[in-house]
Design an enzyme around this catalytic site. Structure first.
Site, mmCIF file in Angstrom:
data_model
loop_
_atom_site.group_PDB
_atom_site.id
_atom_site.type_symbol
_atom_site.label_atom_id
_atom_site.label_comp_id
_atom_site.label_asym_id
_atom_site.label_seq_id
_atom_site.Cartn_x
_atom_site.Cartn_y
_atom_site.Cartn_z
ATOM 1 N N GLU A 201 0.806 -1.387 -0.132
ATOM 2 C CA GLU A 201 0.098 -0.002 -0.009
ATOM 3 C C GLU A 201 0.947 1.397 -0.039
ATOM 4 O O GLU A 201 0.939 2.054 1.089
ATOM 5 C CB GLU A 201 -0.820 -0.024 1.208
ATOM 6 C CG GLU A 201 -1.857 -1.002 1.175
ATOM 7 C CD GLU A 201 -3.096 -1.107 2.327
ATOM 8 O OE1 GLU A 201 -2.784 -0.768 3.192
ATOM 9 O OE2 GLU A 201 -4.003 -1.894 1.826
ATOM 10 N N GLU A 390 -5.138 -8.387 -1.427
ATOM 11 C CA GLU A 390 -5.802 -8.418 -0.163
ATOM 12 C C GLU A 390 -7.251 -7.986 -0.470
ATOM 13 O O GLU A 390 -7.761 -6.801 -1.402
ATOM 14 C CB GLU A 390 -5.207 -7.170 0.546
ATOM 15 C CG GLU A 390 -4.079 -7.304 1.152
ATOM 16 C CD GLU A 390 -3.715 -6.078 2.197
ATOM 17 O OE1 GLU A 390 -4.573 -5.752 2.824
ATOM 18 O OE2 GLU A 390 -2.614 -6.037 2.202
HETATM 19 C C1 BGP Z 1 -4.370 -3.193 4.771
HETATM 20 C C2 BGP Z 1 -3.373 -3.733 5.054
HETATM 21 C C3 BGP Z 1 -3.074 -5.123 6.015
HETATM 22 C C4 BGP Z 1 -4.402 -5.533 6.554
HETATM 23 C C5 BGP Z 1 -5.549 -4.840 6.044
HETATM 24 C C6 BGP Z 1 -6.917 -5.005 6.963
HETATM 25 O O1 BGP Z 1 -4.457 -1.789 4.731
HETATM 26 O O2 BGP Z 1 -2.300 -3.870 3.982
HETATM 27 O O3 BGP Z 1 -1.969 -5.086 6.612
HETATM 28 O O4 BGP Z 1 -4.276 -4.937 8.117
HETATM 29 O O5 BGP Z 1 -5.551 -3.532 5.511
HETATM 30 O O6 BGP Z 1 -6.710 -4.296 7.852
HETATM 31 P P1 BGP Z 1 -7.127 -4.003 9.485
HETATM 32 O O7 BGP Z 1 -6.174 -5.098 9.715
HETATM 33 O O8 BGP Z 1 -6.948 -2.600 10.031
HETATM 34 O O9 BGP Z 1 -8.496 -4.508 9.591
#
Ligand code: BGP
Length: 493
Positions: A201, A390
């Protein structure tokens, strides 16, 4: 309708949220190791020490930004709980976890290498051999199951030493340290890893520069400068990869959410377009190899003068990434008139609630068409292969006594999202390399530092205070995803 046999089905993780073993095998501290737990309502904190040795905590809230006084340092301190230290202990469970992935039929496992496990301070020239060995063993284990690793070189962690001594990515020195780290991986994992992503990201550096790049002094100029250094590091990594091994493919990674205007009022539509540009600035540089006009104008208006060396722009032009990978959990909606109830979501705090969409307990909206829309937008802008690395839904799962978890809400979410992606491939001809569902084995939430917000196909017995046996058990979605992969995405019932 199905996906091709070559489609890389799998799951995604990140070392700082999953690996643990934070001081094992000579690992150095990472920026994430100084981030405490939090929740949906209580922000995670970052601990630091002033020049007199007093400990302070910085409530990070949305943004994960730092502005330390001169001489102060980010540290870990007694009496705080830091979830990354054990996380869900991939370090102690890697064989078991990879076997579970194999059982589901994974063809791909996205994981990140913890830079500070390979180079404990970050600026050494030679790697920590125990770190090299750990990842090498993990990749060999993947091979046993026919699983292709997809490796993120930097997922929300920078060696803490580089943050404290160089101000993270604000310093141009980090380009060389990072490229040396990347080259070491290409050499030492030759034949084991084919796909790498440079920065998770990458747009995070513009929103949460501590998390995205170990920046301790946050100013608009420092954000822009740190982003430029990451762009340069990424381009030089592409160059090194292509020179060292023609089989390697290097992707960029973007946090992406299609942004909708709340109404057909042109002001809402314009606002949506500008929000999309804010995100696509990062992919325009990394995929098209140039700074877009809208960003150059913005920098001019705001008096931001990014320092560049003579051949920087030429390097960016010559070495764009081979493919674009992105995270996408749902869409965002914006309104110029600020109508509607404030919505939440992955980093996009400005959003208003979309009345057509349902949200989870953390206010993230589920959008059944989001992947088809995202894939069309990104392919028609860049004309390069795409990878959804993701996607998923966080939920406070309840484990039954026999270890099972009845997560029908997750199956519903995945069914809609995979169908939308399947339409993009079959109806729109989008070249999509694969799909890795986020947090395939339960792990710590990046945003809140909680365990309660779970994403996995596999439940891990661990709570928000660090209690639990770390035992693994299969959720209902585990069996559903296995069936989905077996049928090449045809059977989504
Ligand atoms: C993205 C990240 C991840 C992951 C995901 C879910 O932004 O790349 O690392 O964590 O989001 O977010 P969260 O863990 O805050 O629910």
């Amino acid at each position: 309708m199905k996906f091709p046999k070559t489609f890389l089905w799998g799951g995604a993780t990140a070392a700082n949220q999953y690996e643990g073993g934070y001081l094992e095998g000579g690992k150095g501290l990472s920026t994430s190791d100084a981030m405490t737990n939090g929740s949906h309502t209580v922000p995670r904190r970052i601990t630091w020490k002033d020049t007199e040795g007093n400990i302070h905590e910085q409530p990070s809230g949305f943004g994960f930004t730092m502005n330390l006084p001169e001489g102060a340092e980010v540290v870990t301190a007694e009496g705080y709980y830091y979830p990354s230290h054990t996380a869900t202990d991939f370090y102690g469970h890697w064989k078991e976890d990879i076997a579970l992935m194999g059982e589901m039929g994974f063809r791909c496992f996205r994981l990140s290498i913890n830079w500070a496990r390979m180079f404990p301070k970050g600026d050494e020239s030679e790697p920590n051999e125990a770190g090299v060995q750990f990842y090498s063993d993990v990749f060999d284990e993947c091979k046993k199951y026919g699983i292709e690793p997809l490796v993120t070189l930097s997922h929300y962690e920078t060696p803490l030493y580089l943050a404290n001594h160089y101000d993270g990515w604000v310093s141009r020195d980090l380009i060389d340290f990072y490229v040396n780290y990347a080259r070491t991986c290409f050499e030492r994992f030759r034949g084991k890893v084919k796909y790498y992503l440079t920065f998770n990201e990458i747009n995070a550096i513009g929103m949460m520069p501590y998390m995205g790049g170990g920046v301790l002094h946050d100013t608009p100029l420092n954000r822009a400068q740190a982003a430029h250094h990451q762009f340069m590091a990424s381009a030089l990594t592409v160059k090194a990869a292509h020179e060292m091994d023609p089989d390697l493919q290097i992707g960029m990674m973007l946090a992406y959410q299609p942004v909708y205007g709340y109404s057909c009022d042109p002001a809402d539509q314009l606002m949506a377009l500008k929000f999309m540009d804010d995100t696509c600035f990062y992919s325009d540089v990394q995929m098209l190899g140039r700074y877009p006009n809208y960003k150059l104008e913005e920098y001019k208006r705001e008096g931001i003068e990014v320092k560049m060396e003579a051949d920087d722009l030429e390097i960016l032009r010559t070495y764009p990434c081979d493919f674009l990978s992105f995270s996408c959990y749902g869409s965002s909606t914006v309104s110029a008139k600020k109508e509607g109830v404030k919505g939440g979501g992955n980093m996009f705090a400005y959003a208003v609630k979309n009345p057509y969409l349902e949200t989870n307990a953390w206010d993230w909206a589920t959008d059944p068409d989001v992947l088809r829309i995202a894939l069309n937008q990104l392919f028609n802008r860049y004309h390069k292969p795409l990878f959804v690395v993701e996607n998923g839904i966080g939920w406070a799962d309840v484990k039954e006594e026999d270890g099972s978890v009845h997560d029908s809400y997750r199956i519903d979410y995945l069914r809609a999202n995979i169908r939308s992606m399947r339409d993009a491939v079959n109806l729109d001809g989008i070249p999509l390399m694969g799909y890795t569902m986020w947090g395939c084995i339960d792990l710590v939430s990046a945003g809140t530092g909680e365990m309660r917000k779970r994403y996995g196909f596999v439940y891990v017995d661990r709570d928000d205070e660090g209690n639990g046996t770390l035992a693994r058990s299969r959720k209902d979605s585990f069996f559903w995803y296995k069936k989905c992969i077996e049928s090449d995405g045809e059977d989504l019932d």
